[in-house]
Design an enzyme around this catalytic site. Structure first.
Site, PDB file in Angstrom:
ATOM      1  N   THR A   1      -9.960   9.924  31.844  1.00 56.46           N
ATOM      2  CA  THR A   1      -8.653  10.220  32.434  1.00 56.46           C
ATOM      3  C   THR A   1      -8.064   9.004  33.133  1.00 56.46           C
ATOM      4  OG1 THR A   1      -7.574  11.492  34.205  1.00 56.46           O
ATOM      5  CG2 THR A   1      -9.907  11.100  34.458  1.00 56.46           C
TER       6      THR A   1
ATOM      7  N   TYR B   1     -12.275  14.550  41.280  1.00 55.91           N
ATOM      8  CA  TYR B   1     -12.160  14.646  39.824  1.00 55.91           C
ATOM      9  C   TYR B   1     -12.213  13.257  39.183  1.00 55.91           C
ATOM     10  CZ  TYR B   1      -9.812  14.871  35.303  1.00 55.91           C
ATOM     11  OH  TYR B   1      -9.485  14.703  33.983  1.00 55.91           O
TER      12      TYR B   1
END
Length: 325
Positions: A118, A142
């Site tokens: 990501t 995250y």
């Protein structure tokens, strides 16, 4: 004989679209999913093996049964806000689970691994568009859990011979144009489905978080990439690794930034529906602008995104307006 790919998290949004393209291109996808966020209805192009990435014995059994040539890994917790309120779950699944999966993969003699990473590994941008050399200083659990796995993959590549392609997504969006699979999260937190739900009357309004950013209209800028373009890059990454490609990290985005206001205007135009839009306060941790430099993915994989924002919204509208998701 067709090459087999174990698609871990293949019953989820991006995993299911990747299975669709794998099958179209002559691979046999095998889905491994615990169905906590995935949907068995999305498993249409190969067998489903139910299991958890933290369960080494189950992984070993599935790998021995199917003997895949490569592994694609999508089975992460992804909700940034939840990572802040419950970081332990993210470390347990995204770090411990992925390390367990990597150990099982190597024990099975597989040396080709495609990792769903990501742009959250970069943190707040020093420059836009961002390329792969941008410093990686994530600002939430995250992003940190994804960066830890990228670092592990580099070590495993250097010292254990496991070659990987780490794909750093920007904003995944859209759906299969035939409506077979689409975006189905519970709860839904992504901008395009939320706005479409407002246009369909399923929610009262669409919230714009912050209208005083230093952008062309004051709202945040994001790089929306069609899920089929993402899936295409994953299949190309398998091709690349099976042809002997070396470990590499690549951005997946269009290189085009869209403000939240422009996104709302596009959705209103495509759906031909006005819907209530509420201005809300900025959210902590939101970057002003996140846009990919995708030159490296083009050079390494021969990949080129093909769908623009209009196509993204049309395909998403087609999916959401025909289903209750």
């Amino acid at each position: 004989m067709s090459k087999k790919v174990l698609v871990v998290g293949g019953a989820g949004y991006i995993g299911a679209h990747s299975c669709l393209l794998l099958a179209e291109r002559g691979y046999d996808p095998i889905v491994f999913d615990n169905l906590s966020n995935g949907h068995s209805e999305f498993v249409q192009w190969g067998p489903l093996e139910i299991g958890d990435i933290r369960d080494r014995a189950r992984l070993d059994a599935v790998l021995a049964k199917h003997q895949p040539d490569a592994v694609m890994h999508f089975a992460a917790l992804i909700e940034v806000g939840e990572s802040v309120t419950n970081p332990a779950a993210f470390y347990d699944n995204n770090v411990i689970g992925t390390l367990t999966l990597l150990s099982a993969t190597m024990a099975a003699g597989i040396d080709a691994f495609v990792f769903s990473s990501t742009c959250a590994t970069y943190g707040l941008p020093d420059r836009v568009p961002m390329d792969e050399s941008h410093r990686q200083t994530p600002i939430n659990p995250y992003g940190r859990t994804k960066l830890i796995i990228e670092q592990a993959l580099k070590d495993y590549s250097d010292h254990k011979g496991l070659r990987s392609v780490m794909l750093r997504y920007f904003n995944a969006a859209g759906a299969d144009f035939e409506g077979r699979v689409g975006e189905w999260h519970t709860p839904e937190t992504h901008a395009i489905p939320l706005a479409i739900d407002a246009a369909l009357g399923r929610r009262g309004s669409f919230k714009v978080f912050g209208s005083d950013y230093d952008t062309r209209d004051g709202t945040c800028v994001r790089d929306y990439i069609h899920v089929l373009d993402l899936a295409d890059a994953h299949v190309r990454a398998v091709d690349y690794l099976l042809a002997g490609g070396e470990t590499v990290a690549l951005n997946l985005g269009t290189g085009t930034g869209t403000t939240v206001k422009e996104l709302v205007d596009t959705i209103a135009a495509v759906t031909q529906r006005d819907f209530p839009v509420e201005e809300a306060a900025r959210r902590p941790g939101d970057s002003t602008a996140l846009v990919a430099n995708n030159d490296k993915a083009k050079a390494v994989l021969g990949w080129q995104p093909t769908y623009d924002l209009d196509a993204i919204v049309r395909s998403a509208w087609n999916w959401h307006s025909r289903t209750n998701h």
